[in-house]
Design a protein around this motif. Structure first.
Motif, PDB file in Angstrom:
ATOM      1  N   LEU A   1       0.857  -1.172   0.000  1.00  0.00           N
ATOM      2  CA  LEU A   1       0.000   0.000   0.000  1.00  0.00           C
ATOM      3  C   LEU A   1       0.904   1.236   0.000  1.00  0.00           C
ATOM      4  CD1 LEU A   1      -3.155   0.377   0.470  1.00  0.00           C
ATOM      5  CD2 LEU A   1      -2.558   0.998   2.791  1.00  0.00           C
TER       6      LEU A   1
ATOM      7  N   ARG B   1       0.377   6.612   3.360  1.00  0.00           N
ATOM      8  CA  ARG B   1      -0.501   7.781   3.262  1.00  0.00           C
ATOM      9  C   ARG B   1      -0.279   8.726   4.445  1.00  0.00           C
ATOM     10  NH1 ARG B   1      -2.616   4.016   0.134  1.00  0.00           N
ATOM     11  NH2 ARG B   1      -4.714   4.029  -0.746  1.00  0.00           N
TER      12      ARG B   1
ATOM     13  N   ASN C   1      -2.144  -0.903  10.478  1.00  0.00           N
ATOM     14  CA  ASN C   1      -3.028  -0.295   9.489  1.00  0.00           C
ATOM     15  C   ASN C   1      -3.577  -1.463   8.675  1.00  0.00           C
ATOM     16  OD1 ASN C   1      -4.352   1.102   7.496  1.00  0.00           O
ATOM     17  ND2 ASN C   1      -2.496   1.832   6.479  1.00  0.00           N
ATOM     18  N   PRO C   2      -4.633  -2.109   9.190  1.00  0.00           N
ATOM     19  CA  PRO C   2      -5.131  -3.320   8.523  1.00  0.00           C
ATOM     20  C   PRO C   2      -5.984  -2.953   7.306  1.00  0.00           C
ATOM     21  CG  PRO C   2      -6.548  -2.777  10.360  1.00  0.00           C
ATOM     22  CD  PRO C   2      -5.469  -1.719  10.324  1.00  0.00           C
ATOM     23  N   PRO C   3      -6.257  -3.914   6.429  1.00  0.00           N
ATOM     24  CA  PRO C   3      -7.228  -3.618   5.370  1.00  0.00           C
ATOM     25  C   PRO C   3      -8.587  -3.392   6.033  1.00  0.00           C
ATOM     26  CG  PRO C   3      -6.620  -5.955   5.365  1.00  0.00           C
ATOM     27  CD  PRO C   3      -5.750  -5.281   6.368  1.00  0.00           C
ATOM     28  N   TYR C   4      -9.259  -2.271   5.731  1.00  0.00           N
ATOM     29  CA  TYR C   4     -10.532  -2.011   6.425  1.00  0.00           C
ATOM     30  C   TYR C   4     -11.653  -1.525   5.506  1.00  0.00           C
ATOM     31  CZ  TYR C   4      -8.398   2.731   6.707  1.00  0.00           C
ATOM     32  OH  TYR C   4      -7.784   3.921   6.440  1.00  0.00           O
ATOM     33  N   ILE C   5     -11.459  -1.714   4.199  1.00  0.00           N
ATOM     34  CA  ILE C   5     -12.523  -1.279   3.275  1.00  0.00           C
ATOM     35  C   ILE C   5     -13.464  -2.455   3.010  1.00  0.00           C
ATOM     36  CG2 ILE C   5     -12.985  -0.414   0.936  1.00  0.00           C
ATOM     37  CD1 ILE C   5     -10.306   1.053   1.135  1.00  0.00           C
TER      38      ILE C   5
ATOM     39  N   ILE D   1      -6.236   3.714  -7.093  1.00  0.00           N
ATOM     40  CA  ILE D   1      -6.160   2.739  -6.002  1.00  0.00           C
ATOM     41  C   ILE D   1      -6.657   1.374  -6.503  1.00  0.00           C
ATOM     42  CG2 ILE D   1      -6.993   2.149  -3.683  1.00  0.00           C
ATOM     43  CD1 ILE D   1      -7.352   5.121  -3.112  1.00  0.00           C
TER      44      ILE D   1
ATOM     45  N   ALA E   1      -4.190  -5.454   0.909  1.00  0.00           N
ATOM     46  CA  ALA E   1      -3.967  -4.391   1.888  1.00  0.00           C
ATOM     47  C   ALA E   1      -5.188  -3.500   2.066  1.00  0.00           C
ATOM     48  CB  ALA E   1      -2.779  -3.543   1.449  1.00  0.00           C
ATOM     49  N   LEU E   2      -6.235  -3.741   1.274  1.00  0.00           N
ATOM     50  CA  LEU E   2      -7.420  -2.868   1.309  1.00  0.00           C
ATOM     51  C   LEU E   2      -8.692  -3.603   1.720  1.00  0.00           C
ATOM     52  CD1 LEU E   2      -6.785  -1.167  -2.157  1.00  0.00           C
ATOM     53  CD2 LEU E   2      -6.626   0.006   0.049  1.00  0.00           C
TER      54      LEU E   2
ATOM     55  N   GLU F   1      -5.361   1.908  12.673  1.00  0.00           N
ATOM     56  CA  GLU F   1      -5.990   2.839  11.726  1.00  0.00           C
ATOM     57  C   GLU F   1      -7.334   2.246  11.307  1.00  0.00           C
ATOM     58  OE1 GLU F   1      -3.657   4.678   8.574  1.00  0.00           O
ATOM     59  OE2 GLU F   1      -5.389   4.535   7.231  1.00  0.00           O
TER      60      GLU F   1
ATOM     61  N   ARG G   1      -9.578   8.506  12.428  1.00  0.00           N
ATOM     62  CA  ARG G   1      -8.686   7.655  11.632  1.00  0.00           C
ATOM     63  C   ARG G   1      -7.829   6.719  12.483  1.00  0.00           C
ATOM     64  NH1 ARG G   1      -9.500   6.278   6.833  1.00  0.00           N
ATOM     65  NH2 ARG G   1      -9.963   8.414   6.244  1.00  0.00           N
TER      66      ARG G   1
HETATM   67  N1  GLN Z   1      -7.013   4.648   3.769  1.00  0.00           N
HETATM   68  C1  GLN Z   1      -6.912   3.736   2.680  1.00  0.00           C
HETATM   69  C2  GLN Z   1      -7.769   4.177   1.523  1.00  0.00           C
HETATM   70  O1  GLN Z   1      -8.751   4.838   1.721  1.00  0.00           O
HETATM   71  C3  GLN Z   1      -7.296   2.351   3.109  1.00  0.00           C
HETATM   72  C4  GLN Z   1      -6.208   1.726   3.826  1.00  0.00           C
HETATM   73  C5  GLN Z   1      -6.576   0.425   4.438  1.00  0.00           C
HETATM   74  O2  GLN Z   1      -7.529  -0.276   4.119  1.00  0.00           O
HETATM   75  N2  GLN Z   1      -5.788   0.110   5.364  1.00  0.00           N
HETATM   76  O3  GLN Z   1      -7.442   3.911   0.401  1.00  0.00           O
END
Ligand code: GLN
Length: 280
Positions: free
Chosen positions: A91, A94, A186-190, A202, A210-211, A241, A273
């Protein structure tokens, strides 16, 4: 052709495909090819560029036009106080993620020696930035991606951390270890269903691993909390995060696994965040 002419051509091409930072991207791409800084490039606008470098420039501009993120074209991204090698296995670091570094520093004094674990380390940007600020800290970064671990190792080597840091290619479920004073992640969190509506830069280029936070976006957040509840010392701290919408549910999960939520910090856009919790 000279540098200023090339920059103009690159800028025009990128403007036509509606890139907001067309001029900046064009300058960065050329300075990267010439192995110089943007500032030096601008001071010498008439520098002649040979055909080989011009072709390389044109191909990088084309990649950018096709939405390849500038960090992947340049091969690095600035984060905290360093440049981090960045390729499409990790990733892109950011600015929002700097919140974790900032808050770790706020919570630990310079002379303290602590043991840090970074879950899903990617480029290693979080843990390496923490170690650069706290010289007595030691750490381990883990990631399920072998390629990401290789990138993190390169970053550690370039920034000369010696044996203060180790990177291990492992899944969080298979990681058993000693106890830590602090854990960052900062785990994948989407949400899986939202991945297709992310911007093309993206969606088409950054690693899904990672997303993708699973069906509700919480699959890995939960894993991080459960594992951290076992790996943290009593009163150890957890920094995760998250997305702005995930505060309430994350707090509930933390409570269930015997954490006290100390703080929720906002990023520069005013979105929640970073969540900070203490192991009871
Ligand atoms: N903040 C990232 C984004 O919006 C997502 C990162 C994540 O999932 N760790 O693209």
């Amino acid at each position: 052709m000279n540098s200023i002419e090339l920059i103009r051509i690159g800028t025009k091409i990128l403007q036509k495909s509606s890139k907001i930072s067309a001029g900046l991207d064009s300058e960065l791409i050329l300075s990267n090819i010439l192995k110089t800084t943007r500032e030096k490039l601008i001071i010498h606008p008439k520098k002649n560029i040979n055909k080989i470098l011009e072709n390389k420039f044109n191909s990088d501009i084309k990649a950018r036009k096709l939405n390849k993120p500038i960090a992947y074209i340049l091969g690095y991204k600035e984060f905290w106080k360093q440049k981090f090698v960045t390729d499409n296995n990790v990733l892109i670091p950011r600015p929002d993620t700097e919140l974790i570094v900032e808050n770790v520093i706020k919570n630990f004094k310079k002379k303290e020696s602590k043991n840090v674990l970074d879950i899903g380390t990617g480029s290693g940007c979080i843990i390496l930035s923490i170690l650069s600020e706290r010289k007595k800290f030691k750490g381990i970064g883990i990631d399920t991606s072998k390629h990401a671990i290789n990138v993190a190792k390169i970053n550690a080597k370039m920034q000369q951390f010696g044996n203060r840091i180790r990177f291990i290619n492992t899944d969080i479920d298979n990681f058993f270890s000693c106890k830590y004073d602090l854990i960052v992640s900062n785990p994948p969190y989407i949400k899986k269903s939202k991945l297709s509506s992310l911007i093309e830069d993206i969606r088409n280029f950054e690693p899904k691993l990672a997303l993708d936070g699973g069906p509700d976006g919480f699959s890995t957040i939960l894993k991080v909390i459960v594992k951290s509840s076992k790996l943290l010392k009593k009163k150890g701290m957890l920094f995760i995060e998250i997305d702005n919408t995930q505060v309430i549910k994350t707090k509930e999960m933390l409570k269930k696994y015997k954490f006290f939520t100390k703080d929720v910090c906002k990023d520069l856009s005013g979105n929640n965040r970073c969540i900070i919790a203490i192991k009871l």
